[in-house]
Motif scaffolding. Structure first.
Motif, short mmCIF file in Angstrom:
data_model
loop_
_atom_site.label_atom_id
_atom_site.label_comp_id
_atom_site.label_asym_id
_atom_site.label_seq_id
_atom_site.Cartn_x
_atom_site.Cartn_y
_atom_site.Cartn_z
N VAL A 1 -10.72 5.55 -39.96
CA VAL A 1 -9.68 5.94 -40.92
C VAL A 1 -8.41 5.11 -40.73
CG1 VAL A 1 -10.54 8.29 -41.20
CG2 VAL A 1 -8.87 7.81 -39.41
N ASN A 2 -8.19 4.60 -39.54
CA ASN A 2 -7.01 3.75 -39.31
C ASN A 2 -7.16 2.39 -39.99
OD1 ASN A 2 -5.53 5.60 -37.63
ND2 ASN A 2 -7.01 5.16 -36.01
N GLU A 3 -8.39 2.03 -40.29
CA GLU A 3 -8.65 0.78 -41.00
C GLU A 3 -8.46 0.95 -42.50
OE1 GLU A 3 -12.42 -2.36 -41.44
OE2 GLU A 3 -12.48 -0.73 -39.98
N PHE A 4 -8.52 2.20 -42.95
CA PHE A 4 -8.42 2.48 -44.38
C PHE A 4 -6.98 2.83 -44.73
CE2 PHE A 4 -8.77 5.19 -48.16
CZ PHE A 4 -9.49 4.34 -49.00
N ARG A 5 -6.21 1.81 -45.08
CA ARG A 5 -4.79 2.01 -45.41
C ARG A 5 -4.41 1.22 -46.65
NH1 ARG A 5 -1.88 4.94 -42.01
NH2 ARG A 5 -2.73 5.41 -39.95
N PRO A 6 -4.92 1.62 -47.80
CA PRO A 6 -4.47 0.96 -49.04
C PRO A 6 -2.99 1.24 -49.27
CG PRO A 6 -5.70 2.94 -49.55
CD PRO A 6 -5.82 2.75 -48.07
N SER A 7 -2.35 0.42 -50.06
CA SER A 7 -0.91 0.59 -50.27
C SER A 7 -0.60 1.88 -51.03
CB SER A 7 -0.34 -0.61 -51.04
OG SER A 7 -1.01 -0.78 -52.29
N ARG A 8 -1.55 2.37 -51.84
CA ARG A 8 -1.38 3.63 -52.56
C ARG A 8 -2.72 4.35 -52.65
NH1 ARG A 8 1.83 3.40 -58.12
NH2 ARG A 8 1.57 5.64 -57.79
N TYR A 9 -2.66 5.65 -52.90
CA TYR A 9 -3.87 6.46 -53.12
C TYR A 9 -4.82 6.42 -51.92
CZ TYR A 9 -2.19 6.18 -57.95
OH TYR A 9 -1.42 6.25 -59.08
N ARG A 10 -4.29 6.75 -50.76
CA ARG A 10 -5.14 6.80 -49.57
C ARG A 10 -5.99 8.07 -49.54
NH1 ARG A 10 -3.83 7.73 -43.37
NH2 ARG A 10 -5.50 6.49 -42.44
N TYR A 11 -5.45 9.16 -50.12
CA TYR A 11 -6.13 10.45 -50.08
C TYR A 11 -6.74 10.74 -51.46
CZ TYR A 11 -3.39 10.82 -45.85
OH TYR A 11 -2.84 10.57 -44.62
N PHE A 12 -7.88 11.43 -51.43
CA PHE A 12 -8.60 11.66 -52.67
C PHE A 12 -7.78 12.44 -53.69
CE2 PHE A 12 -11.52 14.33 -55.25
CZ PHE A 12 -12.00 13.32 -56.04
N VAL A 17 -10.40 -1.44 -51.82
CA VAL A 17 -11.48 -0.58 -51.34
C VAL A 17 -12.82 -1.31 -51.38
CG1 VAL A 17 -12.82 1.51 -51.86
CG2 VAL A 17 -10.32 1.58 -51.91
N ALA A 18 -13.08 -2.05 -52.46
CA ALA A 18 -14.34 -2.79 -52.59
C ALA A 18 -14.52 -3.76 -51.44
CB ALA A 18 -14.37 -3.52 -53.93
N ARG A 19 -13.44 -4.43 -51.05
CA ARG A 19 -13.54 -5.40 -49.95
C ARG A 19 -13.91 -4.72 -48.65
NH1 ARG A 19 -9.15 -7.70 -52.75
NH2 ARG A 19 -7.62 -6.68 -51.41
N ILE A 20 -13.25 -3.60 -48.34
CA ILE A 20 -13.52 -2.94 -47.06
C ILE A 20 -14.93 -2.35 -47.05
CG2 ILE A 20 -12.57 -0.66 -47.62
CD1 ILE A 20 -11.45 -0.54 -44.80
N LEU A 21 -15.41 -1.83 -48.18
CA LEU A 21 -16.77 -1.31 -48.23
C LEU A 21 -17.79 -2.43 -48.02
CD1 LEU A 21 -16.61 1.27 -51.18
CD2 LEU A 21 -16.58 1.73 -48.72
N ASN A 22 -17.58 -3.56 -48.68
CA ASN A 22 -18.49 -4.68 -48.49
C ASN A 22 -18.47 -5.21 -47.07
OD1 ASN A 22 -19.85 -6.01 -51.14
ND2 ASN A 22 -18.02 -4.88 -51.71
N GLU A 42 -5.03 2.56 -64.65
CA GLU A 42 -3.68 2.19 -64.27
C GLU A 42 -3.73 1.03 -63.28
OE1 GLU A 42 -1.16 3.49 -65.71
OE2 GLU A 42 -2.24 5.10 -66.75
N PRO A 43 -2.76 0.09 -63.34
CA PRO A 43 -2.82 -1.09 -62.46
C PRO A 43 -2.81 -0.75 -60.98
CG PRO A 43 -0.71 -0.96 -63.64
CD PRO A 43 -1.62 0.02 -64.29
N ALA A 44 -2.08 0.30 -60.58
CA ALA A 44 -2.05 0.66 -59.16
C ALA A 44 -3.41 1.13 -58.67
CB ALA A 44 -0.99 1.75 -58.91
N VAL A 45 -4.14 1.86 -59.52
CA VAL A 45 -5.48 2.32 -59.16
C VAL A 45 -6.43 1.14 -59.07
CG1 VAL A 45 -7.45 3.72 -59.89
CG2 VAL A 45 -5.13 4.62 -60.14
#
Length: 270
Positions: A128-139, A61-66, A51-54
């Motif tokens: 965790v305050n740095e991890f704030r995607p626009s959607r799907y923040r929680y597993f 997520v890839a950017r923040i991990l890198n 899905e496009p939102a995912v």
């Protein structure tokens, strides 16, 4: 996202990469989303549909991990005519699963999973305050989305509710909540060169992460104690073994049921 014939996905890939050729499934195919390897004039890429939102979330997520030196692929999102996929550069290293099944004599499954635990600990150190995607923040949110691609709405709702109850209590940290032998690339069966399936990188609790990791461990159950010992040395505190091992027994039974359902679906589609 409903499954389509491979020709459908091939056409979508060729619309974005006109020079694409030798489009094929990887040796270890994805369980949830259709995944293909694609040769182009200059390189080989991995293309994964969802899905496009995912997909937009995974690129973030890839950017923040890198940024935190976690070995994850840099993804790009492509869409045309309501068909969406992400692509990233192909890494020729085999999955840990392939090393194990090929009986590579240099592979020590226990050592490899120690490295996976070390990587989980590294991911959990991201604020965790740095991890704030626009959607799907929680597993449980992205898990619910993926389950809808596999099962009926009622069964998907059951699995996602169960995941919510297990993963949301207590202190929430960032983890890859589905890191196992098929989601890890390694050049030698020990060191980790890349992690895959960024859908599962999200907020959850530590007990849930450790439970899902042990559930996928291909070695003997007698290693559980030693792996938890290793993790406790990493974090310098005790973990709740009673909850982890008790939940593990439940998840093993649910996983066995889910595999049977997926096998039946596969036979129908075949």
């Amino acid at each position: 996202m409903y499954r389509q014939p491979d020709s459908f996905y091939h056409d979508a890939i060729c619309n974005i990469f006109p020079d694409a050729h030798h489009i094929r499934r990887p040796d270890v195919p994805g369980m949830v989303s259709p995944v293909f390897l694609v040769d182009t004039q200059n390189t080989t890429r991995v293309c994964k549909f969802n899905e496009p939102a995912v997909l937009a979330r995974n690129a973030w997520v890839a950017r923040i991990l890198n940024d935190h030196d976690v070995p994850a692929p840099r993804t790009s999102v492509h869409g045309q005519d309501n068909v969406w996929f992400e692509s990233y550069s192909y890494c020729p290293d085999k999955t840990l699963y392939e090393h194990i099944t090929l009986s590579n004599p240099d592979v020590c499954t226990f050592n490899a999973f120690q490295n996976i635990l070390s990587l989980e600990h590294k991911i959990s150190q991201i604020d965790v305050n740095e991890f704030r995607p626009s959607r799907y923040r929680y597993f449980y949110e992205v898990h619910r989305s993926n389950m809808k691609n596999l099962f009926s709405s009622s069964l998907a709702s059951f699995y996602s509710t169960f995941t919510y109850l297990l993963s949301q209590y207590g202190t929430l940290r960032l983890f890859h909540n589905d890191l196992h032998a098929k989601n890890v690339l390694t050049p030698n069966g020990n060191n980790i060169s890349r992690i895959l399936d960024l859908d599962a990188v999200a907020l959850g609790n530590e007990n849930f992460c450790l439970t899902t990791l042990l559930r996928q461990y291909p070695g003997p159950e007698s290693d559980y104690k030693h792996l938890l010992n290793f993790y406790e040395e990493l974090v310098r505190r005790k973990v709740n073994r009673r909850v982890i091992l008790g939940t593990l027994k439940i998840l093993v039974k649910i996983r066995q049921q889910r595999i049977r359902l997926l096998d039946r679906r596969f036979m129908r589609e075949k």
